[in-house]
Design an enzyme around this catalytic site. Structure first.
Site, PDB file in Angstrom:
ATOM      1  N   HIS A   8       0.841  -1.209   0.000  1.00 15.41           N
ATOM      2  CA  HIS A   8       0.000   0.000   0.000  1.00 15.41           C
ATOM      3  C   HIS A   8       0.871   1.251   0.000  1.00 15.41           C
ATOM      4  O   HIS A   8       1.317   1.729   1.040  1.00 15.41           O
ATOM      5  CB  HIS A   8      -0.916  -0.025   1.223  1.00 15.41           C
ATOM      6  CG  HIS A   8      -1.969   1.041   1.222  1.00 15.41           C
ATOM      7  ND1 HIS A   8      -3.326   0.766   1.129  1.00 15.41           N
ATOM      8  CD2 HIS A   8      -1.887   2.393   1.284  1.00 15.41           C
ATOM      9  CE1 HIS A   8      -4.012   1.887   1.145  1.00 15.41           C
ATOM     10  NE2 HIS A   8      -3.158   2.902   1.249  1.00 15.41           N
ATOM     11  N   HIS A  10       1.131   5.009  -2.264  1.00 12.68           N
ATOM     12  CA  HIS A  10       0.676   5.910  -3.333  1.00 12.68           C
ATOM     13  C   HIS A  10       1.899   6.510  -4.001  1.00 12.68           C
ATOM     14  O   HIS A  10       2.673   7.223  -3.354  1.00 12.68           O
ATOM     15  CB  HIS A  10      -0.205   7.011  -2.758  1.00 12.68           C
ATOM     16  CG  HIS A  10      -1.441   6.484  -2.095  1.00 12.68           C
ATOM     17  ND1 HIS A  10      -2.645   6.373  -2.750  1.00 12.68           N
ATOM     18  CD2 HIS A  10      -1.652   6.005  -0.845  1.00 12.68           C
ATOM     19  CE1 HIS A  10      -3.553   5.866  -1.925  1.00 12.68           C
ATOM     20  NE2 HIS A  10      -2.971   5.627  -0.761  1.00 12.68           N
ATOM     21  N   GLU A 192     -10.899   3.677   6.999  1.00 16.29           N
ATOM     22  CA  GLU A 192      -9.819   4.590   7.386  1.00 16.29           C
ATOM     23  C   GLU A 192     -10.474   5.844   7.966  1.00 16.29           C
ATOM     24  O   GLU A 192     -10.448   6.046   9.167  1.00 16.29           O
ATOM     25  CB  GLU A 192      -8.945   4.940   6.169  1.00 16.29           C
ATOM     26  CG  GLU A 192      -7.824   5.942   6.485  1.00 16.29           C
ATOM     27  CD  GLU A 192      -7.126   6.501   5.238  1.00 16.29           C
ATOM     28  OE1 GLU A 192      -7.686   6.441   4.135  1.00 16.29           O
ATOM     29  OE2 GLU A 192      -6.006   7.045   5.400  1.00 16.29           O
ATOM     30  N   ASP A 270       1.903   7.121   2.294  1.00 20.49           N
ATOM     31  CA  ASP A 270       2.471   8.303   1.613  1.00 20.49           C
ATOM     32  C   ASP A 270       3.669   8.760   2.434  1.00 20.49           C
ATOM     33  O   ASP A 270       3.587   9.758   3.171  1.00 20.49           O
ATOM     34  CB  ASP A 270       1.434   9.437   1.541  1.00 20.49           C
ATOM     35  CG  ASP A 270       0.142   9.008   0.867  1.00 20.49           C
ATOM     36  OD1 ASP A 270       0.077   9.025  -0.370  1.00 20.49           O
ATOM     37  OD2 ASP A 270      -0.804   8.644   1.601  1.00 20.49           O
TER      38      ASP A 270
HETATM   39  N1  HPA Z   1      -5.875   7.701   1.802  1.00 22.92           N
HETATM   40  C1  HPA Z   1      -6.799   7.912   0.858  1.00 22.92           C
HETATM   41  N2  HPA Z   1      -6.511   8.422  -0.313  1.00 22.92           N
HETATM   42  C2  HPA Z   1      -5.244   8.744  -0.589  1.00 22.92           C
HETATM   43  C3  HPA Z   1      -4.255   8.573   0.343  1.00 22.92           C
HETATM   44  C4  HPA Z   1      -4.579   8.021   1.601  1.00 22.92           C
HETATM   45  O1  HPA Z   1      -3.720   7.832   2.463  1.00 22.92           O
HETATM   46  N3  HPA Z   1      -3.104   8.993  -0.234  1.00 22.92           N
HETATM   47  C5  HPA Z   1      -3.409   9.385  -1.468  1.00 22.92           C
HETATM   48  N4  HPA Z   1      -4.711   9.246  -1.690  1.00 22.92           N
HETATM   49 ZN    ZN Z   2      -3.619   4.922   1.080  1.00 22.18          ZN
END
Ligand code: HPA
Ligand code: ZN
Length: 323
Positions: A8, A10, A192, A270
């Site tokens: 996971h 991005h 989340e 990220d």
């Molecule tokens: N969560 C949801 N969407 C996202 C994230 C994240 O951590 N990073 C980039 N898009």
């Molecule tokens: Zn994410």
């Protein structure tokens, strides 16, 4: 060094402030003054603001060469921390906002993967993602792009963005196209910034993994369902603290999820935005969650078992973990 794997991440969110500044300079672009704090790190206040800052920083990734550099630099840094496998979530919508075609962004990422693999041996695959707050129609378009441009390194489809505002089932058609027409394995962010109802809905999509999923801890029936199905959660502990899903590691449910029999993996999400790396997440799991070496090794094994790869590649990676 313990072999690590990450499911996971991005890609646009993996570009460090330093690389974002270099890419801006490459294109003669002025960055917004408030993009960085006094220390030169990305400056953001809450989850929705984070998504905005992320969008602004991503506009400097404008060419296939830029995507190559973001990919290559990230994978090299991971390999130096012991990672043997990383799945990268790419966002054709961010590429398009920066003026780059689907094919251009794909070519760059593929080059970055091949260059990093040649140098370090790290293996990688691409999950094409849509952005939920751009709406269901755009999600369908991204799924159609993935179906129209098949590539052996593109093995997954997923979705990020504003979970609370855009529930999973709005995107049922996009996931159907990605799974049935493009033949891609799927994951989706859920549980989340929204609660268990979002994870229940996500389970009606053709997914084998859930991005985060940590708020499943609020519903015992959901925990049983996840354990029974063998659905893998892509847990990102430091991200969850940074975005205030939980106040600190003590309040984070990683261990409770494991104790409920739910399969979990460790991920950075990220990294420069959350002051982490994949190596740091393994350290956190040891120091804050008390996982011993066998448990950390199991995290890597679970990730490789759930990876969106062909079986010969999976067998090779598991052999590397065991060697
Ligand atoms: N969560 C949801 N969407 C996202 C994230 C994240 O951590 N990073 C980039 N898009
Ligand atoms: Zn994410």
């Amino acid at each position: 060094m313990l072999p690590k794997a990450e499911l996971h991440l991005h890609l646009e969110g993996a570009a460090s402030p330093d690389l974002v500044r270099r890419l801006a300079a490459r294109h003669g672009m002025a960055l917004p003054a408030d993009l960085f704090d006094a220390r030169g790190e990305f400056a953001w206040t809450n989850f929705l603001h984070f998504l905005k800052v992320y969008d602004a920083a991503s506009t400097v990734i404008r060419t296939d060469g830029d995507y190559r550099d973001v990919t290559y630099e990230y994978l090299k840094a991971c390999a130096a921390e012991g990672a043997i496998y990383v799945e990268l979530m790419s966002s054709p919508d961010h590429a398009a906002a920066a003026g780059l075609s689907y094919q251009g962004h794909l070519d760059g990422i593929v080059q970055g993967i091949e260059d990093a693999r040649a140098e370090t041996g790290i293996e990688s695959r691409i999950i094409v993602t849509c952005v939920r707050h751009l709406g269901a129609e755009r999600g369908v378009e991204v799924a159609k792009l993935a179906a129209k441009h098949p590539h052996p390194l593109v093995t997954g489809f997923g979705m990020g963005g504003d979970e609370a505002g855009f529930p999973p089932l709005l995107f049922a058609q996009a996931f159907r196209i990605a799974h049935e027409e493009a033949g891609l394995a799927c994951n989706v962010h859920a549980g989340e910034t929204a609660g268990p109802e979002s994870v229940w809905a996500a389970l009606r999509l053709p997914v084998t993994r859930i991005g985060h999923g940590v708020r499943s801890i609020e519903d015992p029936a959901l925990l049983r369902e996840l354990a029974d199905r063998g659905t893998v959660l892509e847990v990102c502990p430091t991200s969850n603290i940074a975005t205030k899903v939980y106040p600190d590691y003590r309040a984070h449910p990683l261990r409770k999820l494991m104790e409920a029999g739910v399969k979990v993996t460790l991920n950075s999400d990220d990294p420069p935005y959350f002051a982490t790396t994949i190596g740091h997440e393994y350290d956190v799991a040891e120091r804050h969650f008390g996982l011993d070496e066998a448990a950390l090794r199991q995290m890597t094994r679970t990730a490789l078992q759930a990876a969106f790869v062909d079986e010969p590649t999976r067998a090779r990676l598991i052999a590397r973990l065991d060697s």
